[in-house]
Design a protein around this motif. Structure first.
Motif, PDB file in Angstrom:
ATOM      1  N   GLY A  88       5.986 -10.543   8.770  1.00 16.08           N
ATOM      2  CA  GLY A  88       6.778  -9.627   9.606  1.00 16.08           C
ATOM      3  C   GLY A  88       7.869  -8.970   8.774  1.00 16.08           C
ATOM      4  N   THR A  89       8.519  -9.769   7.936  1.00 11.34           N
ATOM      5  CA  THR A  89       9.593  -9.271   7.062  1.00 11.34           C
ATOM      6  C   THR A  89       9.063  -8.205   6.107  1.00 11.34           C
ATOM      7  OG1 THR A  89      10.515 -11.504   7.089  1.00 11.34           O
ATOM      8  CG2 THR A  89      11.312 -10.033   5.361  1.00 11.34           C
ATOM      9  N   ILE A  90       7.925  -8.523   5.503  1.00  9.02           N
ATOM     10  CA  ILE A  90       7.334  -7.616   4.511  1.00  9.02           C
ATOM     11  C   ILE A  90       6.905  -6.313   5.173  1.00  9.02           C
ATOM     12  CG2 ILE A  90       5.179  -7.363   3.194  1.00  9.02           C
ATOM     13  CD1 ILE A  90       5.534 -10.302   2.427  1.00  9.02           C
ATOM     14  N   SER A  91       6.328  -6.448   6.371  1.00 13.48           N
ATOM     15  CA  SER A  91       5.848  -5.273   7.089  1.00 13.48           C
ATOM     16  C   SER A  91       7.022  -4.350   7.450  1.00 13.48           C
ATOM     17  CB  SER A  91       5.096  -5.747   8.328  1.00 13.48           C
ATOM     18  OG  SER A  91       4.670  -4.676   9.094  1.00 13.48           O
ATOM     19  N   ASP A  92       8.162  -4.917   7.797  1.00 11.78           N
ATOM     20  CA  ASP A  92       9.352  -4.105   8.099  1.00 11.78           C
ATOM     21  C   ASP A  92       9.953  -3.490   6.835  1.00 11.78           C
ATOM     22  OD1 ASP A  92       9.386  -4.508  10.806  1.00 11.78           O
ATOM     23  OD2 ASP A  92      10.915  -6.083  10.790  1.00 11.78           O
ATOM     24  N   SER A  93       9.855  -4.209   5.716  1.00 15.24           N
ATOM     25  CA  SER A  93      10.612  -3.797   4.526  1.00 15.24           C
ATOM     26  C   SER A  93       9.821  -2.935   3.547  1.00 15.24           C
ATOM     27  CB  SER A  93      11.091  -5.041   3.751  1.00 15.24           C
ATOM     28  OG  SER A  93      11.636  -5.986   4.615  1.00 15.24           O
ATOM     29  N   VAL A  94       8.504  -2.890   3.688  1.00 18.42           N
ATOM     30  CA  VAL A  94       7.713  -2.184   2.673  1.00 18.42           C
ATOM     31  C   VAL A  94       8.120  -0.706   2.607  1.00 18.42           C
ATOM     32  CG1 VAL A  94       5.758  -1.741   4.241  1.00 18.42           C
ATOM     33  CG2 VAL A  94       5.392  -1.724   1.775  1.00 18.42           C
ATOM     34  N   ASN A  95       8.213  -0.219   1.359  1.00 19.16           N
ATOM     35  CA  ASN A  95       8.703   1.133   1.131  1.00 19.16           C
ATOM     36  C   ASN A  95       7.536   2.131   1.054  1.00 19.16           C
ATOM     37  OD1 ASN A  95      10.600   2.773  -1.528  1.00 19.16           O
ATOM     38  ND2 ASN A  95      10.656   3.117   0.657  1.00 19.16           N
ATOM     39  N   THR A  96       6.853   2.316   2.197  1.00 20.23           N
ATOM     40  CA  THR A  96       5.775   3.313   2.248  1.00 20.23           C
ATOM     41  C   THR A  96       5.919   4.100   3.549  1.00 20.23           C
ATOM     42  OG1 THR A  96       4.336   1.744   3.394  1.00 20.23           O
ATOM     43  CG2 THR A  96       4.023   1.928   1.028  1.00 20.23           C
ATOM     44  N   VAL A  97       5.231   5.217   3.601  1.00 17.16           N
ATOM     45  CA  VAL A  97       5.186   5.978   4.849  1.00 17.16           C
ATOM     46  C   VAL A  97       4.226   5.242   5.774  1.00 17.16           C
ATOM     47  CG1 VAL A  97       4.604   8.202   5.890  1.00 17.16           C
ATOM     48  CG2 VAL A  97       5.525   8.109   3.561  1.00 17.16           C
ATOM     49  N   GLY A  98       4.640   4.963   6.986  1.00 19.14           N
ATOM     50  CA  GLY A  98       3.740   4.331   7.952  1.00 19.14           C
ATOM     51  C   GLY A  98       3.673   2.820   7.861  1.00 19.14           C
ATOM     52  N   LYS A  99       4.406   2.227   6.897  1.00 19.07           N
ATOM     53  CA  LYS A  99       4.495   0.762   6.793  1.00 19.07           C
ATOM     54  C   LYS A  99       3.137   0.084   6.576  1.00 19.07           C
ATOM     55  CE  LYS A  99       8.935   0.508   7.305  1.00 19.07           C
ATOM     56  NZ  LYS A  99       9.731   0.137   6.149  1.00 19.07           N
ATOM     57  N   GLN A 100       2.197   0.808   5.956  1.00 26.67           N
ATOM     58  CA  GLN A 100       0.953   0.140   5.556  1.00 26.67           C
ATOM     59  C   GLN A 100       0.921   0.113   4.022  1.00 26.67           C
ATOM     60  OE1 GLN A 100      -0.780   2.542   3.998  1.00 26.67           O
ATOM     61  NE2 GLN A 100       0.332   4.219   4.897  1.00 26.67           N
ATOM     62  N   PHE A 101      -0.163  -0.419   3.448  1.00 27.83           N
ATOM     63  CA  PHE A 101      -0.163  -0.643   2.007  1.00 27.83           C
ATOM     64  C   PHE A 101      -1.273   0.141   1.307  1.00 27.83           C
ATOM     65  CE2 PHE A 101       1.795  -4.128   4.151  1.00 27.83           C
ATOM     66  CZ  PHE A 101       2.893  -4.470   3.373  1.00 27.83           C
ATOM     67  N   ALA A 102      -1.681   1.272   1.937  1.00 28.13           N
ATOM     68  CA  ALA A 102      -2.772   2.031   1.319  1.00 28.13           C
ATOM     69  C   ALA A 102      -2.247   2.950   0.224  1.00 28.13           C
ATOM     70  CB  ALA A 102      -3.519   2.833   2.370  1.00 28.13           C
ATOM     71  N   GLN A 103      -1.028   3.447   0.392  1.00 26.38           N
ATOM     72  CA  GLN A 103      -0.516   4.407  -0.591  1.00 26.38           C
ATOM     73  C   GLN A 103       0.963   4.209  -0.859  1.00 26.38           C
ATOM     74  OE1 GLN A 103      -1.418   8.168   1.168  1.00 26.38           O
ATOM     75  NE2 GLN A 103      -3.506   8.146   0.391  1.00 26.38           N
ATOM     76  N   PRO A 104       1.297   3.849  -2.082  1.00 25.68           N
ATOM     77  CA  PRO A 104       2.728   3.794  -2.429  1.00 25.68           C
ATOM     78  C   PRO A 104       3.333   5.204  -2.358  1.00 25.68           C
ATOM     79  CG  PRO A 104       1.366   2.740  -4.115  1.00 25.68           C
ATOM     80  CD  PRO A 104       0.430   3.438  -3.178  1.00 25.68           C
ATOM     81  N   ILE A 105       4.643   5.258  -2.274  1.00 27.15           N
ATOM     82  CA  ILE A 105       5.331   6.563  -2.174  1.00 27.15           C
ATOM     83  C   ILE A 105       4.973   7.475  -3.351  1.00 27.15           C
ATOM     84  CG2 ILE A 105       7.652   7.564  -2.540  1.00 27.15           C
ATOM     85  CD1 ILE A 105       8.675   5.669  -0.506  1.00 27.15           C
ATOM     86  N   ARG A 106       4.654   8.728  -3.045  1.00 22.98           N
ATOM     87  CA  ARG A 106       4.459   9.722  -4.111  1.00 22.98           C
ATOM     88  C   ARG A 106       5.804  10.414  -4.314  1.00 22.98           C
ATOM     89  NH1 ARG A 106      -0.569  10.831  -5.906  1.00 22.98           N
ATOM     90  NH2 ARG A 106      -2.275  10.095  -4.593  1.00 22.98           N
ATOM     91  N   PRO A 107       6.429  10.204  -5.468  1.00 27.33           N
ATOM     92  CA  PRO A 107       7.806  10.704  -5.603  1.00 27.33           C
ATOM     93  C   PRO A 107       7.916  12.188  -5.895  1.00 27.33           C
ATOM     94  CG  PRO A 107       7.152   9.495  -7.568  1.00 27.33           C
ATOM     95  CD  PRO A 107       5.999   9.405  -6.624  1.00 27.33           C
ATOM     96  N   ARG A 108       6.785  12.826  -6.306  1.00 27.81           N
ATOM     97  CA  ARG A 108       6.891  14.253  -6.690  1.00 27.81           C
ATOM     98  C   ARG A 108       6.123  15.151  -5.720  1.00 27.81           C
ATOM     99  NH1 ARG A 108       8.467  13.869 -12.373  1.00 27.81           N
ATOM    100  NH2 ARG A 108       7.831  11.793 -13.075  1.00 27.81           N
TER     101      ARG A 108
END
Ligand SMILES: C[S@@+](CC[C@H](N)C(=O)[O-])C[C@H]1O[C@@H](n2cnc3c(N)ncnc32)[C@H](O)[C@@H]1O
Length: 464
Positions: free
Chosen positions: A234-254
Motif C-alpha cells: 500500500g505504501t509503495i503504491s501511494d509513493s511510486v513516482n509514476t503517472v497513474g501509480k502503476q509500474f509500466a512506465q517510469p517518468i519520461r523527463p523530457r
C-alpha cells in the motif's frame, strides 16, 4: 445463522455481523479495480444467494471485492500473482498487534543493517538531492540524467556506457563497490535500491523499503508477514513516482523535442519526499484495524482453471473479473511481485535500432502471460471458465466493461456478444445487470486506458 448447504447438511457460519459496514479500503491503486461498484456487486450476489454461501473471487487482483464480500459470507480469493495473495491474505485474515509496528519502525531506524544500507546508497542520495535542488532553482538537465540513467541494475547488467554524466557514473560505481563490500549483491538485501532506486522511488525511499523488507522477512514472526508486506505494498503504491501509480512506465523527463519538461522537479518531488517509514506505519495500522469476520476464508495463488477444480462444497457463486485487453497485469505491477518474491529477477530486454537494451520499466523477465490477454487464447480461456463453473453446478457472475471506440482505449479481446453467446451455450439463464455509468481508474487522459472509461460496468449473471 444456520445455512443449508445441501438438503442433508446444515452449517453454522460464525460471522461477525457487526462488521457489515466499514470504511472503503483501497489496498493499492489498481487499474480496473471494482472499488466503485462494490455495493452493486454485493447486492447482486445477495440476490442470487440470500443464504450467504461461499463466493469464489476468481481474479481477485487488489482484493477489494474479496474484502467487501467477506463481511457477509465465506470467500475464497484466487489470483495468479503473489502480491494479490499477500493482499487478500491480509484482508481476509487480519491480525492485530500495534506493538509490533512500533518495534519494527524503531528497529528500522536504529539498526546496524539500516546504517549499512544507507551508507551504501549515500553517494546517490546526495546526488539526487543536488539534482532536485538544481532543477528547482534553474536547470533540470542533471535531474533528467538521473531519471533516465540512474538505475543501478541497468548499470550492473552492462549498460553503464549509457550513463554519460560522469558524476552519476562515478556515484553508481561507488554504490556498487560499497554493496559488494557488504556482500549485498547476490542476496535480497539491496533488492529495492538496485531494481527500483532512482527510477520508481528516490534512493532514500528505496533504502527504506529494503530495510522494512529485511526486518519483516527476517525478524518478525511469520504470522504477521502478509499483513506487514501488504502494508508495504500500500505504501509503495501511494509513493511510486509514476503517472497513474502503476509500474509500466517510469517518468519520461523530457518533451518530444528533447528538452526537460517544465516543472519536472515538482512532479518528482511530490512523491519522492514521502517518508516510507511514516507512510508504512499508517498503512500497517489501517490493516491492523480491520476486523476478523470469519475463519472460513481462504486464499489461493494459482491459475483460475486449477482453482476451479478445487471448488469447496459450500460454494454457491463464482465471481469472475478477468482481464479483457492485451495488457498483462503482470507488466503493470511487476514491482509489487518483486517486493513479495524478493528474488533478484532477470530484467527483460528489448532490441532498439539493432541494439539490445534493458527495458525502461525494468520489468521482470519472467512474468505471467494471461491467456485472457492473448488473442488466440482468450476465447478458449473463457470457454474453460464458463464450462467448469457450469459443470460444478454453481452460479457464475462475470464482470464486463464494454469497449468504447471514442475513448482511444484498448479493444476487448472478446466482445460482449461473444461472451453472452458462450454463457448461453452452457447456462439456462443469462441476465445482464448494470449499475449505471461508471468510470474505471485510468492512466492519463491522453494515454491508452487499460479499460475504457465512462462505460457502464456490466455484470453477466448465469444460473445453472
Ligand atoms: C481485472 S483484474 C481483477 C481486479 C479485481 N477484481 C479488483 O477489483 O481489484 C484481473 C486479475 O486477473 C489476474 N489473472 C490474470 N490471468 C489469470 C489466471 N490465468 N489465473 C488467475 N488469475 C489471473 C491478474 O493477475 C489480475 O489481478
Amino acid at each position: 445463522m444456520p445455512k443449508v448447504i445441501s438438503p442433508n447438511i446444515q452449517l453454522f457460519v460464525p460471522f461477525n455481523f457487526d462488521v457489515k459496514t466499514e470504511f472503503l479500503f483501497r489496498p493499492i491503486h489498481y487499474l480496473g479495480s471494482k472499488l466503485r461498484i462494490l455495493d452493486f456487486i454485493e447486492k447482486t450476489i445477495n440476490e442470487i444467494d440470500p443464504t450467504n454461501g461461499r463466493v469464489i473471487d476468481l481474479f481477485a487482483g487488489s482484493g477489494c471485492v474479496s474484502r467487501k464480500l467477506s463481511l457477509s459470507r465465506p470467500v475464497t480469493s484466487v489470483d495468479i500473482q503473489e502480491y494479490s495473495r499477500v493482499i487478500c491474505s491480509a484482508l481476509l485474515n487480519p491480525i492485530s498487534n500495534l506493538d509490533i509496528i512500533r518495534k519494527l519502525i524503531e528497529t528500522c531506524i536504529e539498526s546496524p543493517y539500516a546504517k549499512s544500507i544507507f551508507w551504501s546508497i549515500e553517494p546517490l542520495i546526495d546526488f539526487e538531492k543536488t539534482c532536485i535542488n538544481e532543477a528547482q532553482i534553474s536547470d533540470s538537465t542533471l535531474l533528467c540524467d538521473l531519471l533516465e540513467n540512474g538505475s543501478i541494475i541497468t548499470y550492473e547488467l552492462g549498460n553503464e556506457q549509457n550513463v554519460k554524466n560522469v558524476e552519476l557514473f562515478n556515484r553508481i560505481k561507488e554504490t556498487l563497490k560499497r554493496l559488494n563490500t557488504l556482500n549485498f549483491i547476490d542476496g535480497p538485501q539491496a533488492l529495492s535500491i538496485r531494481y527500483m532506486g532512482g527510477i520508481y522511488f528516490s534512493y532514500y525511499q528505496a533504502a527504506q523499503i529494503d530495510i522494512l523488507l529485511h526486518y519483516i522477512n527476517e525478524e518478525i514472526a511469520p504470522i504477521y508477514r502478509d499483513t506487514l508486506i501488504a502494508a508495504l505494498l500500500g505504501t509503495i503504491s501511494d509513493s511510486v513516482n509514476t503517472v497513474g501509480k502503476q509500474f509500466a512506465q517510469p517518468i519520461r523527463p523530457r518533451n518530444s523535442n528533447g528538452l526537460p519538461k517544465p516543472n519536472l522537479w515538482k512532479q518528482v518531488n511530490k512523491d519522492r519526499r514521502l517518508d516510507i517509514f511514516l507512510e508504512f506505519e499508517k498503512w500497517a495500522e489501517k490493516y491492523m484495524s480491520l476486523e476478523q469476520t470469519s475463519d472460513l476464508h481462504s486464499v489461493l495463488k494459482m491459475d483460475y482453471s486449477d482453482a476451479l477444480n478445487l471448488i469447496e462444497d459450500d460454494t454457491t457463486i463464482v465471481y469472475a473479473d478477468p482481464p479483457y485487453t492485451r495488457d498483462h497485469y503482470s507488466r503493470y505491477y511487476h514491482t509489487l511481485e518483486t517486493i513479495c518474491l524478493r528474488d533478484n529477477p532477470n530484467v527483460s530486454t528489448m532490441t532498439l535500432n539493432g541494439k539490445k537494451e534493458i527495458s525502461r520499466g525494468l520489468y521482470r523477465e519472467i512474468r505471467h502471460q494471461s491467456p485472457f490477454c492473448i488473442k488466440s487464447q482468450a476465447l478458449p480461456a473463457f470457454q474453460t471458465l464458463i464450462s467448469k463453473v457450469h459443470s460444478k453446478n454453481k452460479s457464475l457472475l462475470i464482470s464486463y466493461s464494454p469497449f468504447d471506440e471514442k475513448m482511444n482505449s484498448h479493444p476487448r479481446l472478446l466482445s460482449m456478444e461473444q461472451l453472452i453467446q458462450l454463457c448461453k451455450k452452457y447456462f439456462k439463464s443469462v441476465e445482464i445487470k448494470s449499475p449505471g455509468v461508471f468510470s474505471h481508474s485510468k492512466l492519463t487522459r491522453t494515454s491508452k486506458h487499460l479499460h475504457a472509461s465512462n462505460n457502464a460496468e456490466l455484470l453477466i449473471v448465469c444460473h445453472p
